[in-house]
Design a protein around this motif. Structure first.
Motif, PDB file in Angstrom:
ATOM      1  N   GLY A  46     -97.636 -31.215  47.137  1.00  0.00           N
ATOM      2  CA  GLY A  46     -96.656 -31.549  46.227  1.00  0.00           C
ATOM      3  C   GLY A  46     -95.169 -31.234  46.613  1.00  0.00           C
ATOM      4  O   GLY A  46     -94.178 -31.519  45.732  1.00  0.00           O
ATOM      5  N   ASP A  47     -95.099 -30.646  47.744  1.00  0.00           N
ATOM      6  CA  ASP A  47     -93.444 -30.463  47.923  1.00  0.00           C
ATOM      7  C   ASP A  47     -92.824 -31.799  48.188  1.00  0.00           C
ATOM      8  O   ASP A  47     -93.180 -32.585  49.055  1.00  0.00           O
ATOM      9  CB  ASP A  47     -93.708 -29.675  49.201  1.00  0.00           C
ATOM     10  CG  ASP A  47     -92.002 -29.253  49.946  1.00  0.00           C
ATOM     11  OD1 ASP A  47     -91.163 -30.049  49.670  1.00  0.00           O
ATOM     12  OD2 ASP A  47     -92.162 -27.894  50.028  1.00  0.00           O
ATOM     13  N   PRO A  48     -91.730 -32.022  47.500  1.00  0.00           N
ATOM     14  CA  PRO A  48     -91.223 -33.121  47.590  1.00  0.00           C
ATOM     15  C   PRO A  48     -90.751 -33.818  49.126  1.00  0.00           C
ATOM     16  O   PRO A  48     -90.518 -34.849  49.450  1.00  0.00           O
ATOM     17  CB  PRO A  48     -89.853 -33.159  46.595  1.00  0.00           C
ATOM     18  CG  PRO A  48     -89.959 -31.923  45.893  1.00  0.00           C
ATOM     19  CD  PRO A  48     -91.163 -31.140  46.598  1.00  0.00           C
ATOM     20  N   ARG A  49     -90.423 -32.771  49.893  1.00  0.00           N
ATOM     21  CA  ARG A  49     -89.875 -32.868  51.106  1.00  0.00           C
ATOM     22  C   ARG A  49     -91.388 -33.685  52.152  1.00  0.00           C
ATOM     23  O   ARG A  49     -91.236 -34.373  53.149  1.00  0.00           O
ATOM     24  CB  ARG A  49     -89.379 -31.548  51.865  1.00  0.00           C
ATOM     25  CG  ARG A  49     -88.135 -31.293  51.258  1.00  0.00           C
ATOM     26  CD  ARG A  49     -87.580 -29.762  51.495  1.00  0.00           C
ATOM     27  NE  ARG A  49     -88.680 -28.790  51.068  1.00  0.00           N
ATOM     28  CZ  ARG A  49     -88.571 -27.670  51.232  1.00  0.00           C
ATOM     29  NH1 ARG A  49     -87.504 -27.133  51.546  1.00  0.00           N
ATOM     30  NH2 ARG A  49     -89.533 -26.802  50.623  1.00  0.00           N
ATOM     31  N   TRP A  50     -92.179 -32.886  51.865  1.00  0.00           N
ATOM     32  CA  TRP A  50     -93.679 -33.369  52.401  1.00  0.00           C
ATOM     33  C   TRP A  50     -93.834 -34.916  51.871  1.00  0.00           C
ATOM     34  O   TRP A  50     -94.278 -35.713  52.771  1.00  0.00           O
ATOM     35  CB  TRP A  50     -94.758 -32.444  52.086  1.00  0.00           C
ATOM     36  CG  TRP A  50     -96.102 -33.127  52.605  1.00  0.00           C
ATOM     37  CD1 TRP A  50     -97.250 -33.222  51.850  1.00  0.00           C
ATOM     38  CD2 TRP A  50     -96.505 -33.250  53.937  1.00  0.00           C
ATOM     39  NE1 TRP A  50     -98.133 -33.952  52.537  1.00  0.00           N
ATOM     40  CE2 TRP A  50     -97.852 -33.743  54.049  1.00  0.00           C
ATOM     41  CE3 TRP A  50     -96.055 -32.998  55.095  1.00  0.00           C
ATOM     42  CZ2 TRP A  50     -98.583 -34.132  55.145  1.00  0.00           C
ATOM     43  CZ3 TRP A  50     -96.606 -33.303  56.405  1.00  0.00           C
ATOM     44  CH2 TRP A  50     -97.942 -33.887  56.196  1.00  0.00           C
TER      45      TRP A  50
END
Length: 230
Positions: free
Chosen positions: A78-82
């Protein structure tokens, strides 16, 4: 007469790959002109994309744990960067000439079940960015039935036969085959294409895998552990 699908993680072999309707390839191993050649021969190319593991250099979305078999770092899905990183990979593969994507490493329901909603969101983001190109999901059974609304096909990897270690292959034990059969029956009720990928090193095991896949409405491809055989 072409065969339905191949999974090949090497490079080249364009002549042999053109004998398949669909081929799953490592996105970095093929040039746009090679993809154009395959498309001109009627072969649909799908680029590999990992959604919950990252084989790249250390990154802020990495978990401390790594896949013990292949070495990639598990990620915070869920990391926006991922999410941005994966969506950009998908966009790049389609821009290069792939006519679809193979979505791998979806079976996290036993390891990181809390990430399942994030994974579903990531697949939806890929779908929105790349539609109407073909999306083939590898397993992802913890995402059913919602997954079937976002992809065109589902692959049951290691449905009947498996690699035991680097040099040995075998059918699954009977109890595992029964569990797999129950999942396959569930898949039959969904409006998606169904495929099986099995691992074998002899004709008897290959025949067993293909025969069993047909019984459950799946088109089967059989290869070795590292998908180097066409």
């Amino acid at each position: 007469m072409t065969q339905p699908i191949a999974f090949y993680y090497g490079a080249g072999e364009l002549e042999r790959l053109s004998g398949f309707d669909k081929v799953v390839l490592q996105a970095d191993f093929y040039r746009p002109d090679e993809l154009d050649l395959l498309r001109g021969r009627g072969t649909q190319t799908l680029g590999y994309l990992s959604l919950t593991e990252d084989a790249g250099p250390p990154a802020p979305w990495h978990r401390a744990e790594h896949n013990p078999d292949w070495g990639g770092a598990f990620v915070h899905t869920g990391d926006p960067r991922w999410v941005a990183h994966v969506v950009e990979q998908a966009r790049t593969a389609i821009g290069k000439g792939f006519r679809g994507l193979f979505l791998d490493t979806l079976n996290i329901e036993q390891t990181y079940p809390e990430d399942l909603p994030h994974l579903l969101y990531l697949i939806a983001a890929i779908r929105e960015e790349t539609q109407p190109e073909y999306l083939l999901a590898n397993r992802g059974f913890g995402l059913l039935p919602q997954l079937a609304d976002l992809v065109d096909g589902v692959l049951f990897e290691s449905f009947s036969a498996r690699w035991v270690d680097a040099g040995r292959y075998a059918p699954w034990p009977d109890d595992v085959l029964e569990v797999h059969a129950s999942v396959a029956e569930r898949l039959l009720g969904l409006d998606v294409d169904l495929y099986a990928l099995d691992y074998a090193d002899n004709d008897e095991l290959c025949d067993f895998a293909r025969r069993r896949a047909r019984e459950f409405g799946m088109l089967c491809f059989v290869s070795d552990r590292v998908l180097s055989r066409i």
